[in-house]
Design a protein around this motif. Structure first.
Motif, PDB file in Angstrom:
ATOM      1  N   GLN A 130      28.491 -26.919  40.021  1.00 43.61           N
ATOM      2  CA  GLN A 130      28.187 -28.108  39.918  1.00 43.61           C
ATOM      3  C   GLN A 130      26.789 -28.248  40.438  1.00 43.61           C
ATOM      4  O   GLN A 130      26.487 -27.690  41.651  1.00 43.61           O
ATOM      5  CB  GLN A 130      29.204 -28.921  40.616  1.00 43.61           C
ATOM      6  CG  GLN A 130      30.067 -29.694  39.722  1.00 43.61           C
ATOM      7  CD  GLN A 130      31.381 -29.326  39.354  1.00 43.61           C
ATOM      8  OE1 GLN A 130      31.942 -29.108  40.381  1.00 43.61           O
ATOM      9  NE2 GLN A 130      31.895 -29.335  38.238  1.00 43.61           N
ATOM     10  N   LYS A 131      26.040 -28.969  39.964  1.00 44.80           N
ATOM     11  CA  LYS A 131      24.674 -29.427  40.537  1.00 44.80           C
ATOM     12  C   LYS A 131      24.870 -30.279  41.857  1.00 44.80           C
ATOM     13  O   LYS A 131      25.643 -31.166  41.996  1.00 44.80           O
ATOM     14  CB  LYS A 131      23.940 -30.048  39.572  1.00 44.80           C
ATOM     15  CG  LYS A 131      22.620 -29.577  39.150  1.00 44.80           C
ATOM     16  CD  LYS A 131      21.670 -30.548  38.240  1.00 44.80           C
ATOM     17  CE  LYS A 131      22.255 -31.007  36.857  1.00 44.80           C
ATOM     18  NZ  LYS A 131      21.231 -31.617  36.168  1.00 44.80           N
ATOM     19  N   GLN A 147      19.193 -28.470  31.608  1.00 41.70           N
ATOM     20  CA  GLN A 147      19.583 -28.920  32.779  1.00 41.70           C
ATOM     21  C   GLN A 147      20.389 -29.946  32.968  1.00 41.70           C
ATOM     22  O   GLN A 147      20.932 -30.180  34.139  1.00 41.70           O
ATOM     23  CB  GLN A 147      18.026 -29.001  33.344  1.00 41.70           C
ATOM     24  CG  GLN A 147      17.360 -30.376  32.719  1.00 41.70           C
ATOM     25  CD  GLN A 147      16.017 -30.712  33.381  1.00 41.70           C
ATOM     26  OE1 GLN A 147      15.895 -30.930  34.493  1.00 41.70           O
ATOM     27  NE2 GLN A 147      14.997 -30.674  32.494  1.00 41.70           N
ATOM     28  N   ASP A 148      20.717 -30.852  31.983  1.00 38.98           N
ATOM     29  CA  ASP A 148      21.410 -31.866  32.301  1.00 38.98           C
ATOM     30  C   ASP A 148      22.987 -31.815  32.257  1.00 38.98           C
ATOM     31  O   ASP A 148      23.498 -32.779  32.214  1.00 38.98           O
ATOM     32  CB  ASP A 148      21.137 -33.071  31.377  1.00 38.98           C
ATOM     33  CG  ASP A 148      19.606 -33.577  31.762  1.00 38.98           C
ATOM     34  OD1 ASP A 148      19.317 -33.335  33.081  1.00 38.98           O
ATOM     35  OD2 ASP A 148      18.900 -33.991  30.835  1.00 38.98           O
ATOM     36  N   GLN A 149      23.331 -30.684  31.926  1.00 32.75           N
ATOM     37  CA  GLN A 149      24.797 -30.348  31.752  1.00 32.75           C
ATOM     38  C   GLN A 149      25.514 -30.711  33.347  1.00 32.75           C
ATOM     39  O   GLN A 149      24.862 -30.667  34.141  1.00 32.75           O
ATOM     40  CB  GLN A 149      24.886 -28.728  31.586  1.00 32.75           C
ATOM     41  CG  GLN A 149      24.561 -28.488  30.138  1.00 32.75           C
ATOM     42  CD  GLN A 149      25.011 -26.953  29.947  1.00 32.75           C
ATOM     43  OE1 GLN A 149      24.677 -26.399  28.910  1.00 32.75           O
ATOM     44  NE2 GLN A 149      25.414 -26.294  30.974  1.00 32.75           N
ATOM     45  N   ASN A 150      26.849 -30.756  32.981  1.00 31.85           N
ATOM     46  CA  ASN A 150      27.533 -31.209  34.317  1.00 31.85           C
ATOM     47  C   ASN A 150      28.110 -29.830  34.833  1.00 31.85           C
ATOM     48  O   ASN A 150      28.038 -29.965  36.053  1.00 31.85           O
ATOM     49  CB  ASN A 150      28.718 -32.102  33.917  1.00 31.85           C
ATOM     50  CG  ASN A 150      28.432 -33.545  33.366  1.00 31.85           C
ATOM     51  OD1 ASN A 150      27.310 -33.941  34.136  1.00 31.85           O
ATOM     52  ND2 ASN A 150      28.997 -34.119  32.626  1.00 31.85           N
ATOM     53  N   GLU A 151      28.523 -28.907  34.117  1.00 33.50           N
ATOM     54  CA  GLU A 151      28.724 -27.725  34.736  1.00 33.50           C
ATOM     55  C   GLU A 151      28.035 -26.661  34.230  1.00 33.50           C
ATOM     56  O   GLU A 151      27.612 -26.434  33.174  1.00 33.50           O
ATOM     57  CB  GLU A 151      30.312 -27.549  34.637  1.00 33.50           C
ATOM     58  CG  GLU A 151      31.353 -28.306  35.085  1.00 33.50           C
ATOM     59  CD  GLU A 151      32.761 -28.172  34.722  1.00 33.50           C
ATOM     60  OE1 GLU A 151      33.728 -28.376  35.505  1.00 33.50           O
ATOM     61  OE2 GLU A 151      32.904 -27.365  33.644  1.00 33.50           O
ATOM     62  N   GLU A 200      33.403 -24.303  43.759  1.00 32.36           N
ATOM     63  CA  GLU A 200      34.426 -24.631  44.255  1.00 32.36           C
ATOM     64  C   GLU A 200      35.074 -24.070  45.531  1.00 32.36           C
ATOM     65  O   GLU A 200      35.309 -24.777  46.411  1.00 32.36           O
ATOM     66  CB  GLU A 200      35.732 -24.617  43.232  1.00 32.36           C
ATOM     67  CG  GLU A 200      35.847 -25.876  42.283  1.00 32.36           C
ATOM     68  CD  GLU A 200      35.992 -27.102  42.913  1.00 32.36           C
ATOM     69  OE1 GLU A 200      37.005 -27.232  43.615  1.00 32.36           O
ATOM     70  OE2 GLU A 200      35.234 -27.972  42.803  1.00 32.36           O
ATOM     71  N   LEU A 216      23.183 -25.504  43.351  1.00 31.46           N
ATOM     72  CA  LEU A 216      24.472 -25.456  42.801  1.00 31.46           C
ATOM     73  C   LEU A 216      25.489 -25.122  43.945  1.00 31.46           C
ATOM     74  O   LEU A 216      25.270 -24.455  44.823  1.00 31.46           O
ATOM     75  CB  LEU A 216      24.581 -24.386  41.658  1.00 31.46           C
ATOM     76  CG  LEU A 216      23.826 -24.621  40.465  1.00 31.46           C
ATOM     77  CD1 LEU A 216      23.501 -23.216  39.602  1.00 31.46           C
ATOM     78  CD2 LEU A 216      24.416 -25.739  39.648  1.00 31.46           C
ATOM     79  N   ASP A 228      22.418 -32.141  45.358  1.00 34.23           N
ATOM     80  CA  ASP A 228      21.049 -32.460  45.812  1.00 34.23           C
ATOM     81  C   ASP A 228      20.575 -31.385  47.119  1.00 34.23           C
ATOM     82  O   ASP A 228      21.715 -31.197  47.876  1.00 34.23           O
ATOM     83  CB  ASP A 228      21.093 -33.903  46.416  1.00 34.23           C
ATOM     84  CG  ASP A 228      21.241 -35.071  45.213  1.00 34.23           C
ATOM     85  OD1 ASP A 228      21.039 -34.447  44.200  1.00 34.23           O
ATOM     86  OD2 ASP A 228      21.839 -35.915  45.357  1.00 34.23           O
TER      87      ASP A 228
END
Lengths: 124, 362
Positions: free
Chosen positions: B345-346, B328-332, B281, B278, B348
């Motif tokens: 935010q996720k 796990q697939d949430q955006n935030e 900001e 994660l 890589d």
């Protein structure tokens, strides 16, 4: 450790420079040294009012987060916005460019330590 | 409580390093400062005292098959002179420790294990492999990591030997001042670097010889932690533990062994949680143990931070966290940190993508 003569000090490691009914507040050299490299400062907003000893923000370093406390009853009239982008100013110049906020007060601060007393209590 | 001391402990104190307890060891957290040491490692070369880590030798007739049944590493495809990362698993397929295994010869292996896990690892391996094959050499061996893009030239100056041909996760044994040293092109910073293994009583001599090089500065565990986190590397007790499988920790790709090793079947399952990488900001971060909630203002806990820090090479805060797999697939993702909520935010892995660890040298 060089703690300026003209400042007052709290046991919670804030310093205070009184100018008439206003004061500039920061954290001491002892505190910045204990925290290590400072990466973020959470400051109150202009207009916020505090009682003495109330938690008013937090300072984060790479390894730790530490709350900061208001050394007197007061109202915030300015915050050091340079700390948003350069929080390390607290490490490099804790009594100068690393100031945190300016406040106004009605009752003069009391129960704080002189430079000599603070230095004797927290020698390094 | 009295601490365990590395052979470099007095040196650290003589440099006024800030010391702290780590897995019962009195270890240097920082010398000059974490940010300075972090940046120096990314741009030049740093030495780290890693003498606290455990070192185990496993050898004897037929030991390769026995060890293959005890750990997740694929030893069938591991040639002499190479090393590999993997796990000691519990019967439930969760992680007892993450370790590196060096293939020293036919039926001869060298294992490097976490300090906090060392005695448990040793007992487990003695039980699984056979006590007569397993020897704990931690008390008589040392480890110094030399890490940073200038490491190769430092080795050349200090050892008068060229290591251009040594590839990532390969090692060689040299003789320096009459002492045998294993030089391994591995590390925990994401930069080009080498891990050095040697007899423990040689530690101070080697450390001082390296420290005298113009490019080298000492770095503490504080910088080691920010460097490994930026590079997306797991820390045992945080991203890896006995509550989670390697698959839950995002390391299923490491499970290539075809041997029937302890915990194998369950290791690739995801019973409960998923590890997230994660970013935040700003500069403010979460800390290990801060909870993730389902929504702003909610008290429903759906996850927990395992590591978090301001990332010095990126300029913003990053973290690892376990989240219940159904979220796990949430955006935030929203954390509670003290009085504040922090939104992540996720991203890589690795967080920091410019590391030089895999650089081709020839």
């Amino acid at each position: 450790m060089n703690n300026p003569e003209n400042l007052l000090y709290a046991d919670s490691h804030e310093w205070l420079r009184v100018e008439k009914n206003e004061a500039v507040i920061g954290i001491t050299d002892y505190a910045q040294h204990a925290l290590g490299d400072i990466t973020f400062v959470d400051m109150p907003q202009v207009g916020d009012e505090f009682t003495k000893g109330q938690e008013m923000g937090a300072i984060e370093s790479v390894k730790a987060a530490s709350d900061i406390y208001m050394p007197l009853a007061c109202k915030v009239i300015a915050v050091n916005e340079d700390l948003d982008t350069n929080p390390e100013l607290i490490n490099t110049d804790p009594y100068g460019k690393g100031w945190i906020l300016r406040v106004s007060f009605e009752n003069a601060p009391e129960g704080l330590l002189s430079s000599q007393e603070y230095t004797a209590k927290y020698p390094e | 409580m009295s601490h365990l001391l590395t052979p470099l402990n007095a040196w650290h104190h003589s440099q006024n390093a800030k010391m702290a307890s780590f897995a019962e060891w009195d270890m240097p957290i920082q010398y000059e400062g974490i940010l300075a040491e972090h940046t120096h490692t990314r741009t030049a070369a740093s030495i780290f005292d890693i003498c606290h880590m455990g070192q185990i030798i496993i050898k004897g007739n037929g030991v390769k098959n026995r060890l293959s049944a005890a750990v997740s590493h694929n030893l069938e495809t591991l040639p002499v002179g190479k090393c590999r990362y993997g796990f000691i698993l519990t019967e439930e397929g969760t992680v007892m420790d993450d370790i590196i295994i060096y293939c020293m010869g036919e039926d001869h292996f060298f294992l490097v294990v976490n300090a906090a896990c060392a005695s448990n690892d040793f007992q487990t391996l003695a039980k699984r492999v056979g006590a007569e094959y397993v020897e704990d050499i931690s008390a008589r061996s040392g480890k110094i990591d030399l890490q940073g893009p200038k490491s190769l030239e430092v080795l050349k100056r200090v050892f008068s030997q060229d290591f251009h041909d040594l590839k990532y996760f390969s090692f060689t044994t040299i003789n320096y001042k009459g002492v045998e040293i294993i030089v391994s092109r591995t590390g925990y910073t994401g930069e080009l670097g080498y891990e050095l293994y040697f007899p423990r009583d040689f530690a101070l001599q080697l450390w001082e010889d390296l420290a005298a090089d113009e490019s080298v500065k000492p770095a503490g565990l504080g910088a080691r932690d920010t460097l490994r986190l930026e590079s997306g590397l797991s820390l045992y007790g945080h991203e890896l533990d006995e509550k989670h499988t390697p698959a839950e920790s995002g390391l299923i790709k490491m499970l290539t062994s075809e041997a029937d090793y302890v915990g194998k079947e369950k290791a690739s399952q995801v019973p409960s949680d998923v590890l997230l990488a994660l970013k935040f900001e700003g500069r403010r971060t979460v800390r290990n143990g801060d909870i993730m909630v389902r929504a702003s203002g909610s008290d429903e806990v759906i996850g927990v931070a395992t590591s978090g820090s301001f990332a010095p090479s990126l300029g913003y805060a990053i973290a690892f966290a376990f989240v219940k797999k159904e979220f796990q697939d949430q955006n935030e993702f929203i954390f509670k940190s003290g009085r504040n909520e922090l939104v992540a935010q996720k991203v890589d892995l690795p967080f920091f993508k410019e590391g030089t660890c895999r650089i081709k040298l020839n």
